[in-house]
Design a protein around this motif. Structure first.
Motif, PDB file in Angstrom:
ATOM      1  N   ARG A 216       0.830  -1.203   0.000  1.00  0.00           N
ATOM      2  CA  ARG A 216       0.000   0.000   0.000  1.00  0.00           C
ATOM      3  C   ARG A 216       0.868   1.258   0.000  1.00  0.00           C
ATOM      4  N   LYS A 219       2.281   1.913  -3.491  1.00  0.00           N
ATOM      5  CA  LYS A 219       1.213   2.366  -4.383  1.00  0.00           C
ATOM      6  C   LYS A 219       0.910   3.850  -4.151  1.00  0.00           C
ATOM      7  N   PRO A 310      -7.450   3.628   4.655  1.00  0.00           N
ATOM      8  CA  PRO A 310      -7.400   2.582   3.621  1.00  0.00           C
ATOM      9  C   PRO A 310      -8.767   1.971   3.328  1.00  0.00           C
ATOM     10  N   GLU A 314     -10.497   1.842  -0.356  1.00  0.00           N
ATOM     11  CA  GLU A 314     -10.925   0.574  -0.942  1.00  0.00           C
ATOM     12  C   GLU A 314     -12.357   0.672  -1.459  1.00  0.00           C
TER      13      GLU A 314
END
Length: 326
Positions: A216, A219, A310, A314
């Motif tokens: 993560r 990214k 997060p 998502e």
């Protein structure tokens, strides 16, 4: 003479077809070497690494002094290309691989020299053109290795040449179109679903410690870098998911080689303030001291990127994926 020493036989026709020249390229850490390794595992292969001082004589082979009892004589010492070629001729029913790491770390066309002509292949993977041996000694060595006289060099259809390269790295040589078009190009994109398991850690401006999964983190880092239109960072200069190994992700910090790549390579000329707090971090030495002290060194804008929930991200990604599908 060669004619008297070895049987006059044509080079054997390989039963294995499909030999090709392939370049795997992409951002550092996308798994180029790993992909080549998976293909050649359990097969006969030869590996070499190109570097700025490499010459054609290193790659092909050259005359070197050799001891014959108490006498010094000059004999042919093969390079990785000739070793792989001879092995392919000896084992025509098996694929043989030559793996070239960091193809553009040397002047590839110069290293190949006349071998450049051999890279053209027909539909079965056999070389279309041939070239002469550069010396009688190399021809004699090849005849001795393969057990047959060869009047010229030609690629058999069971010899596969795989190369890896990162076109946007520092200290690389350009590869001209004439050379590159003789290779099949395979680009390895960034894939954040893959990569080693592990976490990175960082300190925010309030000296609060945070932990984040590596996949993560990388990214978010890459997306933050390409979001700045002024820098125009190409995808092949970003960090691949395999840029670090699992053992480097101990959750105690950000691996230093990641920080060094960002500071000294990717953002060497401009844009360091995207990632680093350049108000207090003026040199890489300052950065190292901040790491040792456990102080904050990331920029406020990058900290905001890392601080996004997060679960929220998502959900948004799933909604966007659904809209694309519709």
């Amino acid at each position: 003479t060669l004619m008297q020493t070895y049987n006059l036989e044509k080079p054997s026709v390989s039963t294995v077809k499909g030999g090709e020249n392939v370049i795997f390229y992409g951002a550092p850490g996308t798994g180029k070497s790993y992909k080549a390794d998976r293909i050649v595992t359990n097969s006969v292969f030869f590996r070499t690494v190109f570097h700025p001082d490499l010459q054609n004589s290193d790659f092909f082979g050259c005359l070197k002094p050799q001891m014959d009892d108490d006498t010094v004589r000059y004999g042919f010492s093969p390079g990785p290309f000739m070793l792989a070629l001879a092995e392919a001729y000896k084992n025509a029913q098996e694929p043989v691989y030559l793996v070239i790491e960091e193809l553009n770390r040397a002047s590839a066309a110069a290293v190949f020299g006349d071998l450049f002509l051999l890279l053209d292949r027909d539909d079965e993977g056999k070389g279309v053109y041939d070239t002469v041996f550069p010396s009688p000694e190399s021809q004699a060595w090849f005849a001795n290795e393969t057990g047959a006289y060869h009047s010229e060099l030609r690629l058999p259809s069971n010899l596969f040449i795989y190369s890896t390269m990162n076109s946007a790295d520092q200290g690389v040589y350009p590869i001209d179109t004439a050379f590159r078009r003789r290779w099949r190009q395979e680009y390895l994109p960034l894939d954040y679903k893959k990569g080693p398991d592990g976490d990175v850690a960082y300190v925010d401006s309030m000296d609060t410690h945070h932990s984040l999964e590596w996949r993560r983190f990388v990214k978010l880092l890459n997306e933050h870098l390409i979001s700045n239109s002024m820098l125009e960072i190409g995808e092949d200069r970003l960090l691949g998911q395999w840029f670090v190994k699992k053992e480097e992700l101990d959750g105690k910090g950000i691996p230093e080689k990641v920080l060094l790549y960002l500071w000294d390579d990717l953002l060497r000329n401009e844009g360091r303030d995207l990632i680093f707090n350049t108000g207090k971090i003026k040199t890489y030495g300052n950065l190292v001291i901040a790491i040792e002290r456990g102080s904050s060194f990331l920029s406020d804008q990058f900290l905001q990127v890392l601080d996004v929930d997060p679960l929220f991200v998502e959900v948004v990604e799933q909604e966007e994926s659904g809209e694309d599908a519709g």
